[in-house]
Motif scaffolding. Structure first.
Motif, PDB file in Angstrom:
ATOM      1  N   GLY A  68     -42.390  48.465  28.162  1.00 47.82           N
ATOM      2  CA  GLY A  68     -44.359  47.727  27.078  1.00 47.82           C
ATOM      3  C   GLY A  68     -44.099  47.476  25.896  1.00 47.82           C
ATOM      4  O   GLY A  68     -44.766  47.624  25.134  1.00 47.82           O
ATOM      5  N   GLN A  69     -42.626  48.721  25.086  1.00 42.13           N
ATOM      6  CA  GLN A  69     -43.278  48.708  23.590  1.00 42.13           C
ATOM      7  C   GLN A  69     -41.492  47.178  22.935  1.00 42.13           C
ATOM      8  O   GLN A  69     -40.870  47.355  23.827  1.00 42.13           O
ATOM      9  N   ASN A  70     -41.774  46.896  22.311  1.00 41.61           N
ATOM     10  CA  ASN A  70     -41.153  45.907  21.546  1.00 41.61           C
ATOM     11  C   ASN A  70     -39.885  46.903  20.304  1.00 41.61           C
ATOM     12  O   ASN A  70     -39.933  48.392  19.859  1.00 41.61           O
ATOM     13  N   LEU A  71     -38.340  46.653  21.332  1.00 43.98           N
ATOM     14  CA  LEU A  71     -37.582  48.054  20.743  1.00 43.98           C
ATOM     15  C   LEU A  71     -36.849  47.495  19.633  1.00 43.98           C
ATOM     16  O   LEU A  71     -36.437  45.915  19.581  1.00 43.98           O
ATOM     17  N   ALA A  72     -36.980  48.088  18.301  1.00 39.60           N
ATOM     18  CA  ALA A  72     -35.727  47.478  17.239  1.00 39.60           C
ATOM     19  C   ALA A  72     -35.690  48.672  16.630  1.00 39.60           C
ATOM     20  O   ALA A  72     -35.498  49.527  17.062  1.00 39.60           O
ATOM     21  N   PHE A  73     -34.558  48.141  15.834  1.00 41.16           N
ATOM     22  CA  PHE A  73     -33.100  49.302  14.785  1.00 41.16           C
ATOM     23  C   PHE A  73     -34.145  48.908  13.103  1.00 41.16           C
ATOM     24  O   PHE A  73     -34.608  48.092  12.646  1.00 41.16           O
ATOM     25  N   ALA A  74     -34.214  50.249  12.828  1.00 40.20           N
ATOM     26  CA  ALA A  74     -34.173  49.864  11.158  1.00 40.20           C
ATOM     27  C   ALA A  74     -33.727  48.938  10.743  1.00 40.20           C
ATOM     28  O   ALA A  74     -34.648  48.864   9.831  1.00 40.20           O
ATOM     29  N   LEU A  79     -22.649  44.995  16.911  1.00 39.00           N
ATOM     30  CA  LEU A  79     -22.088  45.587  18.297  1.00 39.00           C
ATOM     31  C   LEU A  79     -20.841  45.035  18.596  1.00 39.00           C
ATOM     32  O   LEU A  79     -21.314  43.891  18.285  1.00 39.00           O
ATOM     33  N   TRP A  80     -19.657  45.752  18.313  1.00 40.42           N
ATOM     34  CA  TRP A  80     -18.288  45.252  18.763  1.00 40.42           C
ATOM     35  C   TRP A  80     -18.520  45.514  20.306  1.00 40.42           C
ATOM     36  O   TRP A  80     -18.665  46.240  20.521  1.00 40.42           O
ATOM     37  N   ALA A  81     -18.036  44.446  20.610  1.00 44.19           N
ATOM     38  CA  ALA A  81     -17.840  44.190  22.276  1.00 44.19           C
ATOM     39  C   ALA A  81     -16.392  43.576  22.645  1.00 44.19           C
ATOM     40  O   ALA A  81     -16.299  42.622  22.392  1.00 44.19           O
ATOM     41  N   SER A  82     -15.337  44.479  22.385  1.00 45.23           N
ATOM     42  CA  SER A  82     -14.080  44.166  22.731  1.00 45.23           C
ATOM     43  C   SER A  82     -13.617  43.385  23.781  1.00 45.23           C
ATOM     44  O   SER A  82     -14.291  43.339  25.022  1.00 45.23           O
ATOM     45  N   PRO A  83     -13.028  42.513  23.772  1.00 40.23           N
ATOM     46  CA  PRO A  83     -12.827  41.129  24.973  1.00 40.23           C
ATOM     47  C   PRO A  83     -11.629  42.312  25.704  1.00 40.23           C
ATOM     48  O   PRO A  83     -11.284  41.352  27.258  1.00 40.23           O
ATOM     49  N   ALA A  84     -11.086  43.017  25.640  1.00 39.83           N
ATOM     50  CA  ALA A  84     -10.721  44.511  26.425  1.00 39.83           C
ATOM     51  C   ALA A  84     -11.071  45.173  27.062  1.00 39.83           C
ATOM     52  O   ALA A  84     -10.327  45.918  27.640  1.00 39.83           O
ATOM     53  N   ASN A  85     -12.347  45.318  27.013  1.00 39.64           N
ATOM     54  CA  ASN A  85     -13.561  46.071  27.821  1.00 39.64           C
ATOM     55  C   ASN A  85     -14.322  45.384  28.654  1.00 39.64           C
ATOM     56  O   ASN A  85     -15.077  44.291  28.428  1.00 39.64           O
ATOM     57  N   PRO A  86     -13.808  45.183  30.462  1.00 36.30           N
ATOM     58  CA  PRO A  86     -14.240  44.115  30.789  1.00 36.30           C
ATOM     59  C   PRO A  86     -15.737  44.431  30.977  1.00 36.30           C
ATOM     60  O   PRO A  86     -15.902  45.557  31.504  1.00 36.30           O
ATOM     61  N   GLY A  87     -17.047  43.515  30.626  1.00 39.69           N
ATOM     62  CA  GLY A  87     -18.261  43.549  31.378  1.00 39.69           C
ATOM     63  C   GLY A  87     -19.189  43.907  29.783  1.00 39.69           C
ATOM     64  O   GLY A  87     -20.159  43.577  29.994  1.00 39.69           O
ATOM     65  N   ALA A  88     -18.086  43.521  28.629  1.00 38.04           N
ATOM     66  CA  ALA A  88     -18.439  44.649  27.897  1.00 38.04           C
ATOM     67  C   ALA A  88     -19.214  43.391  26.974  1.00 38.04           C
ATOM     68  O   ALA A  88     -20.651  43.569  26.332  1.00 38.04           O
ATOM     69  N   LYS A  89     -19.024  42.834  26.939  1.00 36.14           N
ATOM     70  CA  LYS A  89     -19.663  40.948  26.424  1.00 36.14           C
ATOM     71  C   LYS A  89     -20.987  40.851  27.003  1.00 36.14           C
ATOM     72  O   LYS A  89     -21.989  40.615  26.485  1.00 36.14           O
ATOM     73  N   GLU A  90     -20.769  40.690  28.308  1.00 36.59           N
ATOM     74  CA  GLU A  90     -22.185  40.162  28.998  1.00 36.59           C
ATOM     75  C   GLU A  90     -23.215  41.255  28.956  1.00 36.59           C
ATOM     76  O   GLU A  90     -24.141  41.311  27.974  1.00 36.59           O
ATOM     77  N   LEU A  91     -22.132  42.673  28.806  1.00 37.78           N
ATOM     78  CA  LEU A  91     -23.557  44.190  28.352  1.00 37.78           C
ATOM     79  C   LEU A  91     -24.473  43.935  26.990  1.00 37.78           C
ATOM     80  O   LEU A  91     -25.678  44.054  26.566  1.00 37.78           O
ATOM     81  N   ALA A  92     -23.605  43.443  26.843  1.00 37.62           N
ATOM     82  CA  ALA A  92     -23.958  43.476  24.786  1.00 37.62           C
ATOM     83  C   ALA A  92     -25.263  42.277  24.583  1.00 37.62           C
ATOM     84  O   ALA A  92     -25.668  42.541  23.888  1.00 37.62           O
ATOM     85  N   GLY A  93     -24.553  41.201  25.266  1.00 38.94           N
ATOM     86  CA  GLY A  93     -25.825  39.593  25.384  1.00 38.94           C
ATOM     87  C   GLY A  93     -27.259  40.877  25.423  1.00 38.94           C
ATOM     88  O   GLY A  93     -27.940  39.745  25.002  1.00 38.94           O
ATOM     89  N   GLU A  94     -27.015  40.806  27.187  1.00 34.66           N
ATOM     90  CA  GLU A  94     -28.494  41.912  27.344  1.00 34.66           C
ATOM     91  C   GLU A  94     -29.165  43.012  26.209  1.00 34.66           C
ATOM     92  O   GLU A  94     -29.990  43.341  26.099  1.00 34.66           O
ATOM     93  N   LEU A  95     -28.270  43.550  25.336  1.00 35.73           N
ATOM     94  CA  LEU A  95     -29.155  44.539  24.908  1.00 35.73           C
ATOM     95  C   LEU A  95     -29.299  43.584  23.787  1.00 35.73           C
ATOM     96  O   LEU A  95     -30.311  43.873  22.839  1.00 35.73           O
ATOM     97  N   ALA A  96     -28.370  42.342  23.183  1.00 33.67           N
ATOM     98  CA  ALA A  96     -29.169  41.776  21.988  1.00 33.67           C
ATOM     99  C   ALA A  96     -30.264  40.991  22.417  1.00 33.67           C
ATOM    100  O   ALA A  96     -31.394  40.672  21.417  1.00 33.67           O
ATOM    101  N   ALA A  97     -30.916  40.663  23.821  1.00 32.06           N
ATOM    102  CA  ALA A  97     -31.494  40.147  23.831  1.00 32.06           C
ATOM    103  C   ALA A  97     -32.874  41.344  24.020  1.00 32.06           C
ATOM    104  O   ALA A  97     -34.709  40.708  23.615  1.00 32.06           O
ATOM    105  N   ALA A  98     -32.448  42.222  24.243  1.00 35.81           N
ATOM    106  CA  ALA A  98     -33.230  43.601  24.135  1.00 35.81           C
ATOM    107  C   ALA A  98     -33.943  44.239  23.087  1.00 35.81           C
ATOM    108  O   ALA A  98     -35.424  44.533  23.075  1.00 35.81           O
ATOM    109  N   PHE A  99     -33.407  44.032  21.851  1.00 31.71           N
ATOM    110  CA  PHE A  99     -33.381  44.965  20.683  1.00 31.71           C
ATOM    111  C   PHE A  99     -33.835  43.823  19.453  1.00 31.71           C
ATOM    112  O   PHE A  99     -32.556  43.363  19.280  1.00 31.71           O
ATOM    113  N   ILE A 100     -34.573  43.861  18.812  1.00 31.54           N
ATOM    114  CA  ILE A 100     -34.377  42.940  17.504  1.00 31.54           C
ATOM    115  C   ILE A 100     -33.758  43.577  16.245  1.00 31.54           C
ATOM    116  O   ILE A 100     -33.751  45.382  16.518  1.00 31.54           O
ATOM    117  N   GLY A 101     -32.985  43.249  15.525  1.00 31.86           N
ATOM    118  CA  GLY A 101     -31.927  43.536  14.651  1.00 31.86           C
ATOM    119  C   GLY A 101     -30.501  43.648  15.304  1.00 31.86           C
ATOM    120  O   GLY A 101     -29.499  44.580  14.554  1.00 31.86           O
TER     121      GLY A 101
END
Length: 167
Positions: A68-74, A79-101
């Motif tokens: 229920g809270q807006n999450l943001a970084f100070a 965040l670097w999601a290496s193309p050599a790390n399977p699934g990292a790009k998708e997870l990073a996208g989810e994180l970017a959608a959830a965290f301001i900044g």
């Protein structure tokens, strides 16, 4: 395992407990996430009562819960999601959608990144480049954020498995 739990359950109760398509709720050790688990359990139980039986979901809220809270970084985070790390790009996208900044880089090198994402699944180390990238990130003192996948349908495995497969 679920099979072990089933074998411990009285046979006459097994269909009601294991075959009724109950939602699987993961119990976490961190208090804020325990509240989310309790909320899911409460919702599943309420949906079985006559008052809510026709509903598909209930808008339950636990005061002060993390969701229920807006999450943001100070400070801004790249965040670097290496193309050599399977699934990292998708997870990073989810994180970017959830965290301001939080912004995401998916280039072959970290360049201006403030952090590296290491997404741990069964397939994490399938690309030989990733081990070298992690070594380089550590040598450059680039903070590494590790996310361990638990869901088997997403390539998750027990965390102990990472000790067996990490180069």
């Amino acid at each position: 395992s679920l099979e072990a739990l089933r074998s411990e359950c009285p046979e006459e109760l097994q269909p009601a407990v294991f075959d009724a398509d109950w939602p699987l709720v993961v119990w976490m050790r961190i208090e804020d996430f325990q509240r989310v688990s309790l909320k899911r359990i409460a919702e599943a139980l309420l949906l079985q009562t006559p008052l809510y039986a026709k509903e598909k979901a209930l808008p339950l809220v636990v005061p002060g819960e993390v969701q229920g809270q807006n999450l943001a970084f100070a400070k801004p985070i790249l965040l670097w999601a290496s193309p050599a790390n399977p699934g990292a790009k998708e997870l990073a996208g989810e994180l970017a959608a959830a965290f301001i900044g939080l912004t995401v880089s998916t280039t072959d090198t970290p360049e201006r990144a403030t952090h590296m994402l290491l997404y741990l699944t069964q397939n994490t180390w399938s690309d030989e480049r990733l081990a070298e990238q992690v070594k380089a990130a550590r040598a450059a003192s680039l903070p590494i954020v590790m996310a361990h996948e638990n869901d088997p349908s997403l390539g998750g495995s027990p965390f102990a498995r990472q000790f067996e497969i990490t180069p």
